[in-house]
Design an enzyme around this catalytic site. Structure first.
Site, PDB file in Angstrom:
ATOM      1  N   GLU A   1     -15.853  -5.175 156.644  1.00 51.19           N
ATOM      2  CA  GLU A   1     -17.168  -5.351 156.025  1.00 51.19           C
ATOM      3  C   GLU A   1     -18.085  -4.173 156.342  1.00 51.19           C
ATOM      4  O   GLU A   1     -17.929  -3.512 157.371  1.00 51.19           O
ATOM      5  CB  GLU A   1     -17.823  -6.632 156.570  1.00 51.19           C
ATOM      6  CG  GLU A   1     -17.801  -7.801 155.607  1.00 51.19           C
ATOM      7  CD  GLU A   1     -18.798  -7.664 154.451  1.00 51.19           C
ATOM      8  OE1 GLU A   1     -19.018  -6.549 153.946  1.00 51.19           O
ATOM      9  OE2 GLU A   1     -19.350  -8.702 154.060  1.00 51.19           O
TER      10      GLU A   1
ATOM     11  N   ASP B   1     -25.317  -9.482 158.298  1.00 47.39           N
ATOM     12  CA  ASP B   1     -26.758  -9.700 158.370  1.00 47.39           C
ATOM     13  C   ASP B   1     -26.966 -11.156 158.816  1.00 47.39           C
ATOM     14  O   ASP B   1     -26.867 -11.459 160.001  1.00 47.39           O
ATOM     15  CB  ASP B   1     -27.317  -9.389 156.975  1.00 47.39           C
ATOM     16  CG  ASP B   1     -28.827  -9.377 156.898  1.00 47.39           C
ATOM     17  OD1 ASP B   1     -29.476  -9.030 157.883  1.00 47.39           O
ATOM     18  OD2 ASP B   1     -29.365  -9.705 155.825  1.00 47.39           O
TER      19      ASP B   1
END
Ligand code: IMP
Ligand code: MG
Length: 185
Positions: A103, A107
Site C-alpha cells: 500500500e 490513514d
C-alpha cells in the site's frame, strides 16, 4: 493544471531517502521470506504502483505480483469507511500463497482492514501488510502492519504514487500540500 511548485508546502521525504528505505524494506522482506516458494505481492491500485515497482526490484526472493482495485465508500470528504467495492479483482487464486499487501499509505486504516478481511477468507498461507507511509495519528481501526517505510504526521501528502485529485503521482518525492495554495479543479 497548476505546477506542483505553486502548492508544495515542503518536501517531506526526498527521492534519495525514499529509495534508501525501500532498499532496506526489500532486504528485510528477502530475509523474512527466504524459504518461501509462493510469495505474492498484491498492489492496491493506483497509489501503490510506484512503491511496488521499486520495492520488487529490491526483493531477491522469487515472487509474483497481482493488482487489485477497490473503492472505499466515503463518509464525507476524503474519509473512507469500512465498506469496499472491488473494481478489479485478483487474477489468481491466493490459497496457500504467502501474500504481502503493498500500500502507499495507511490513514484511517479502513481500506486496508477491509482488504485484509476479504483476502483472509481466500485462505492464503500467510498474509501481511507493507505500507510506504503510515499516518498513525489518524488510525480509526487497528491494522496489523508488518513493514512500514515512514511514519508521517497528519498532513495531506502527494507524489510517488499519491495523488491530489488524480494528478501528481509521477513526482519522485513525497511532498506536503499547502491547501491554501492548491486550487481544486
Ligand atoms: P484509509 O482507508 O483512511 O486508510 O485511506 C487510505 C487511502 O486514502 C490511501 O490508499 C490513499 O489513497 C488515500 N490517502 C490517505 N491519505 C492521503 C494523503 O495524504 N495523500 C493522498 N492520498 C491519501
Ligand atoms: Mg491508495
Amino acid at each position: 493544471m497548476q505546477d506542483y511548485r505553486e502548492f508544495l508546502g515542503e518536501v517531506l521525504i526526498p527521492e534519495d531517502q525514499l529509495q534508501v528505505r525501500i532498499a532496506e524494506l526489500g532486504a528485510q522482506i528477502s530475509r523474512d521470506y527466504a524459504g518461501s516458494d509462493s510469495l505474492l505481492l498484491i498492489c492496491i491500485l493506483r497509489g501503490g504502483v510506484l512503491f511496488l515497482t521499486d520495492l520488487m526490484r529490491k526483493i531477491s526472493v522469487p515472487h509474483s505480483i497481482e493488482f487489485m482495485s477497490i473503492t472505499s465508500y466515503g463518509i464525507g470528504g476524503r474519509a473512507s469507511s469500512g465498506q469496499v467495492r472491488i473494481n478489479l479483482d485478483l487474477g489468481v487464486d491466493i490459497r496457500g500463497r504467502d501474500v504481502i499487501i503493498v500500500e502507499d499509505i495507511i490513514d484511517s486504516g479502513h481500506t486496508v482492514a477491509a482488504v485484509l478481511d476479504l483476502l483472509t477468507t481466500r485462505k492464503p498461507a500467510s498474509i501481511c501488510v507493507c505500507t510506504l507511509l503510515d499516518k498513525a495519528d489518524r488510525r480509526e481501526v487497528a491494522v496489523p502492519v508488518k513493514y512500514t517505510g515512514f511514519s508521517i504526521p497528519n498532513k495531506f501528502v502527494f507524489g510517488y504514487g499519491l495523488d491530489i485529485d488524480d494528478y501528481y503521482r509521477n513526482l519522485p518525492f513525497i511532498g506536503v500540500v499547502d491547501l491554501e495554495k492548491y486550487q481544486a479543479g
